[in-house]
Design an enzyme around this catalytic site. Structure first.
Site, PDB file in Angstrom:
ATOM      1  N   ASP A  29      24.263  27.282  43.403  1.00  0.00           N
ATOM      2  CA  ASP A  29      25.206  28.378  43.941  1.00  0.00           C
ATOM      3  C   ASP A  29      24.612  29.246  45.005  1.00  0.00           C
ATOM      4  O   ASP A  29      23.406  29.399  44.816  1.00  0.00           O
ATOM      5  CB  ASP A  29      25.961  29.078  42.773  1.00  0.00           C
ATOM      6  CG  ASP A  29      27.341  29.632  43.124  1.00  0.00           C
ATOM      7  OD1 ASP A  29      27.744  29.235  44.267  1.00  0.00           O
ATOM      8  OD2 ASP A  29      27.643  30.658  42.811  1.00  0.00           O
ATOM      9  N   ARG A  33      26.748  32.338  50.613  1.00  0.00           N
ATOM     10  CA  ARG A  33      26.118  33.788  50.700  1.00  0.00           C
ATOM     11  C   ARG A  33      24.633  33.958  51.486  1.00  0.00           C
ATOM     12  O   ARG A  33      24.480  34.575  52.453  1.00  0.00           O
ATOM     13  CB  ARG A  33      26.027  34.512  49.332  1.00  0.00           C
ATOM     14  CG  ARG A  33      27.070  35.215  49.046  1.00  0.00           C
ATOM     15  CD  ARG A  33      27.391  35.571  47.423  1.00  0.00           C
ATOM     16  NE  ARG A  33      27.444  33.921  46.653  1.00  0.00           N
ATOM     17  CZ  ARG A  33      27.219  34.313  45.257  1.00  0.00           C
ATOM     18  NH1 ARG A  33      26.762  35.174  44.837  1.00  0.00           N
ATOM     19  NH2 ARG A  33      27.416  33.000  44.838  1.00  0.00           N
ATOM     20  N   HIS A  46      25.128  25.066  53.391  1.00  0.00           N
ATOM     21  CA  HIS A  46      25.109  23.791  52.620  1.00  0.00           C
ATOM     22  C   HIS A  46      24.281  22.833  53.108  1.00  0.00           C
ATOM     23  O   HIS A  46      23.551  21.833  52.267  1.00  0.00           O
ATOM     24  CB  HIS A  46      26.483  23.094  52.635  1.00  0.00           C
ATOM     25  CG  HIS A  46      27.571  23.925  51.888  1.00  0.00           C
ATOM     26  ND1 HIS A  46      27.645  24.581  50.972  1.00  0.00           N
ATOM     27  CD2 HIS A  46      28.834  24.367  52.488  1.00  0.00           C
ATOM     28  CE1 HIS A  46      28.455  24.947  50.643  1.00  0.00           C
ATOM     29  NE2 HIS A  46      29.379  25.023  51.539  1.00  0.00           N
ATOM     30  N   SER A  74      32.692  20.673  42.633  1.00  0.00           N
ATOM     31  CA  SER A  74      33.592  20.705  41.232  1.00  0.00           C
ATOM     32  C   SER A  74      35.085  20.351  41.616  1.00  0.00           C
ATOM     33  O   SER A  74      35.464  20.287  42.833  1.00  0.00           O
ATOM     34  CB  SER A  74      33.665  22.288  40.741  1.00  0.00           C
ATOM     35  OG  SER A  74      34.340  23.003  41.448  1.00  0.00           O
ATOM     36  N   ASN A  77      36.668  22.864  43.575  1.00  0.00           N
ATOM     37  CA  ASN A  77      36.186  22.990  45.135  1.00  0.00           C
ATOM     38  C   ASN A  77      37.044  22.473  46.313  1.00  0.00           C
ATOM     39  O   ASN A  77      36.900  22.965  47.215  1.00  0.00           O
ATOM     40  CB  ASN A  77      34.641  22.425  45.291  1.00  0.00           C
ATOM     41  CG  ASN A  77      33.666  23.320  44.727  1.00  0.00           C
ATOM     42  OD1 ASN A  77      32.620  22.732  44.141  1.00  0.00           O
ATOM     43  ND2 ASN A  77      33.869  24.748  44.500  1.00  0.00           N
ATOM     44  N   ARG A  80      38.779  24.847  48.783  1.00  0.00           N
ATOM     45  CA  ARG A  80      38.366  25.575  49.919  1.00  0.00           C
ATOM     46  C   ARG A  80      38.797  25.098  51.115  1.00  0.00           C
ATOM     47  O   ARG A  80      39.869  24.103  51.251  1.00  0.00           O
ATOM     48  CB  ARG A  80      36.602  25.336  49.833  1.00  0.00           C
ATOM     49  CG  ARG A  80      36.177  25.872  48.744  1.00  0.00           C
ATOM     50  CD  ARG A  80      34.620  25.778  48.855  1.00  0.00           C
ATOM     51  NE  ARG A  80      33.950  26.309  47.465  1.00  0.00           N
ATOM     52  CZ  ARG A  80      32.770  26.954  47.354  1.00  0.00           C
ATOM     53  NH1 ARG A  80      31.804  26.522  48.405  1.00  0.00           N
ATOM     54  NH2 ARG A  80      32.248  27.191  46.253  1.00  0.00           N
ATOM     55  N   ARG A 200      21.507  28.351  36.684  1.00  0.00           N
ATOM     56  CA  ARG A 200      22.400  28.837  37.781  1.00  0.00           C
ATOM     57  C   ARG A 200      21.798  29.622  38.832  1.00  0.00           C
ATOM     58  O   ARG A 200      21.287  30.797  38.352  1.00  0.00           O
ATOM     59  CB  ARG A 200      23.747  29.207  37.211  1.00  0.00           C
ATOM     60  CG  ARG A 200      24.893  29.733  38.387  1.00  0.00           C
ATOM     61  CD  ARG A 200      26.205  29.965  37.912  1.00  0.00           C
ATOM     62  NE  ARG A 200      26.899  29.978  38.890  1.00  0.00           N
ATOM     63  CZ  ARG A 200      27.929  29.755  39.060  1.00  0.00           C
ATOM     64  NH1 ARG A 200      28.753  29.415  38.044  1.00  0.00           N
ATOM     65  NH2 ARG A 200      29.004  29.648  40.097  1.00  0.00           N
ATOM     66  N   ARG A 206      28.094  32.539  35.183  1.00  0.00           N
ATOM     67  CA  ARG A 206      29.083  31.611  34.640  1.00  0.00           C
ATOM     68  C   ARG A 206      28.948  30.292  34.742  1.00  0.00           C
ATOM     69  O   ARG A 206      28.047  30.046  35.523  1.00  0.00           O
ATOM     70  CB  ARG A 206      30.335  32.325  34.934  1.00  0.00           C
ATOM     71  CG  ARG A 206      30.584  31.804  36.538  1.00  0.00           C
ATOM     72  CD  ARG A 206      31.754  32.380  37.027  1.00  0.00           C
ATOM     73  NE  ARG A 206      32.047  32.435  38.498  1.00  0.00           N
ATOM     74  CZ  ARG A 206      31.756  33.695  39.024  1.00  0.00           C
ATOM     75  NH1 ARG A 206      31.688  34.612  38.682  1.00  0.00           N
ATOM     76  NH2 ARG A 206      31.926  33.358  40.557  1.00  0.00           N
ATOM     77  N   ILE A 207      29.555  29.691  33.744  1.00  0.00           N
ATOM     78  CA  ILE A 207      29.476  28.178  33.761  1.00  0.00           C
ATOM     79  C   ILE A 207      30.358  27.478  34.806  1.00  0.00           C
ATOM     80  O   ILE A 207      29.961  26.061  35.203  1.00  0.00           O
ATOM     81  CB  ILE A 207      29.855  27.525  32.385  1.00  0.00           C
ATOM     82  CG1 ILE A 207      28.853  28.541  31.449  1.00  0.00           C
ATOM     83  CG2 ILE A 207      29.589  26.112  32.298  1.00  0.00           C
ATOM     84  CD1 ILE A 207      27.361  28.256  31.536  1.00  0.00           C
ATOM     85  N   SER A 208      31.395  27.827  35.244  1.00  0.00           N
ATOM     86  CA  SER A 208      32.303  27.253  36.112  1.00  0.00           C
ATOM     87  C   SER A 208      32.496  25.773  36.107  1.00  0.00           C
ATOM     88  O   SER A 208      32.476  24.965  36.840  1.00  0.00           O
ATOM     89  CB  SER A 208      31.746  27.375  37.485  1.00  0.00           C
ATOM     90  OG  SER A 208      31.646  28.779  37.920  1.00  0.00           O
TER      91      SER A 208
HETATM   92  C1  IPE Z   1      30.204  26.003  40.937  1.00  0.00           C
HETATM   93  O1  IPE Z   1      30.217  26.829  41.902  1.00  0.00           O
HETATM   94  C2  IPE Z   1      30.404  24.766  41.407  1.00  0.00           C
HETATM   95  C3  IPE Z   1      29.317  23.912  42.236  1.00  0.00           C
HETATM   96  C4  IPE Z   1      27.777  24.614  42.283  1.00  0.00           C
HETATM   97  C5  IPE Z   1      29.476  22.611  42.927  1.00  0.00           C
HETATM   98  P1  IPE Z   1      31.258  27.759  42.788  1.00  0.00           P
HETATM   99  O2  IPE Z   1      30.826  28.735  43.808  1.00  0.00           O
HETATM  100  O3  IPE Z   1      32.368  26.748  42.944  1.00  0.00           O
HETATM  101  O4  IPE Z   1      31.866  28.381  41.308  1.00  0.00           O
HETATM  102  P2  IPE Z   1      32.544  29.754  41.245  1.00  0.00           P
HETATM  103  O5  IPE Z   1      33.989  29.588  42.066  1.00  0.00           O
HETATM  104  O6  IPE Z   1      31.672  31.026  41.893  1.00  0.00           O
HETATM  105  O7  IPE Z   1      32.940  30.024  39.685  1.00  0.00           O
HETATM  106  C1  IPE Z   2      27.285  26.141  46.255  1.00  0.00           C
HETATM  107  O1  IPE Z   2      27.445  27.203  47.129  1.00  0.00           O
HETATM  108  C2  IPE Z   2      27.959  24.768  46.674  1.00  0.00           C
HETATM  109  C3  IPE Z   2      29.047  24.389  46.302  1.00  0.00           C
HETATM  110  C4  IPE Z   2      30.031  25.141  45.467  1.00  0.00           C
HETATM  111  C5  IPE Z   2      29.684  23.192  46.815  1.00  0.00           C
HETATM  112  P1  IPE Z   2      28.526  27.873  47.345  1.00  0.00           P
HETATM  113  O2  IPE Z   2      29.315  27.299  48.495  1.00  0.00           O
HETATM  114  O3  IPE Z   2      29.644  28.177  46.021  1.00  0.00           O
HETATM  115  O4  IPE Z   2      28.331  29.478  47.960  1.00  0.00           O
HETATM  116  P2  IPE Z   2      28.869  30.930  47.649  1.00  0.00           P
HETATM  117  O5  IPE Z   2      28.994  31.071  46.166  1.00  0.00           O
HETATM  118  O6  IPE Z   2      30.032  30.943  48.325  1.00  0.00           O
HETATM  119  O7  IPE Z   2      27.720  32.025  48.199  1.00  0.00           O
HETATM  120 MG    MG Z   3      29.527  29.674  45.049  1.00  0.00          MG
END
Ligand code: IPE
Ligand code: IPE
Ligand code: MG
Length: 255
Positions: A29, A33, A46, A74, A77, A80, A200, A206-208
């Site tokens: 994760d 950011r 990414h 996930s 996801n 988005r 994480r 969190r576990i998401s």
């Molecule tokens: C969890 O991250 C899913 C993956 C790392 C693929 P998210 O960024 O989607 O989780 P939340 O929305 O912060 O809980």
């Molecule tokens: C994790 O990074 C990758 C996926 C969930 C696919 P994020 O895209 O969730 O990055 P943040 O949490 O918005 O920074």
């Molecule tokens: Mg994220």
């Protein structure tokens, strides 16, 4: 002065190569950011995160990890913006097109959890080709969670078991924890289906919806590092922390 020495001696704890966790799972994760901090578009995070996957895969394999599970996309996801989802769907194509020879060189076998039939055709092909091209590798398993959600996994397992009961293949009395595990997407990981260590990144705690069934007794490690900045050293630090834990599984310290 003394304080400083104390801090460094704690952080100098050595990695014990004889007690490497068999299964490490990572919620990767913080890509977005990481990019925003640099005034870059989220997808740049990414892209950089994909490089981290390569680095961490090689590092884990060299340390003797048996299974590395990586949460890549996930079931939630899809919410988005489509431009970001499209970019994420192209990443496995880019990743495997450049990395499969390295995986084979390191004897790493690719597996997947999640419903990949919902991914674009080209992505499915890249994933299936990587699974086939590494099928004979006998070293670490690199297990990607792609369009994976733990609740979805549990619902699917429940349906599979219910239809076996309806077909008269098993009785309700035969439903037990082992049968549940066998019907989870992680069953192909065999004896290493349950992560020993779950990491994480990014500071979220969190576990998401990741491996809810399998992490019942996993050690959890949360780090503030954004995934694109995570490296071999971060992995080793997480393992050193893991090695300082005492896993009791509900028992007492000395049993
Ligand atoms: C969890 O991250 C899913 C993956 C790392 C693929 P998210 O960024 O989607 O989780 P939340 O929305 O912060 O809980
Ligand atoms: C994790 O990074 C990758 C996926 C969930 C696919 P994020 O895209 O969730 O990055 P943040 O949490 O918005 O920074
Ligand atoms: Mg994220």
């Amino acid at each position: 002065m003394f304080g400083k020495k104390e801090v460094s001696s704690t952080s100098d704890a050595k990695l014990d190569l004889n007690r490497i966790p068999n299964h490490i799972a990572i919620i990767m994760d913080g890509n977005g950011r990481w990019a925003q901090k640099r005034h870059l578009p989220r997808v740049a995070g990414h892209k950089q995160g994909m490089q981290t996957v390569k680095t961490v895969t090689i590092a884990a394999s060299e340390l003797g990890v048996k299974v590395l599970s990586l949460y890549a996309f996930s079931t939630e996801n899809w919410k988005r913006p489509s431009s970001e989802v499209n970019y994420l769907m192209q990443l496995p194509i880019k990743f495997f097109s450049t990395f499969v020879p390295d995986l084979v060189k390191h004897n790493v076998r690719v597996t997947v959890m999640g419903d990949i039939t919902k991914l674009p055709q080209g992505t499915q092909k890249a994933v299936n080709d990587a699974i086939a091209d590494t099928a004979d590798c006998t070293g670490m398993i690199l297990n990607f969670a792609l369009n994976y959600g733990s609740r979805d996994e549990i619902v699917r397992a429940t349906k599979q078991i219910a239809s076996k009961v309806l077909a008269g293949e098993i009785s309700t009395e035969q439903i037990n924890e082992q049968l549940l595990s066998e019907n989870m997407m992680s069953s192909r990981l065999g004896p290493f289906a349950d992560p020993d260590l779950l990491i994480r990144t990014s500071g979220e705690e969190r576990i998401s919806n990741f491996m809810l069934w399998q992490i019942a007794y996993s050690e959890l490690e949360f780090t503030d590092v954004y995934w694109p900045d995570f490296d071999r050293h971060s992995l080793e630090t997480a393992i050193i922390n893991f090695q300082s834990r005492h896993r009791r599984y509900g028992g007492l310290k000395n049993n």
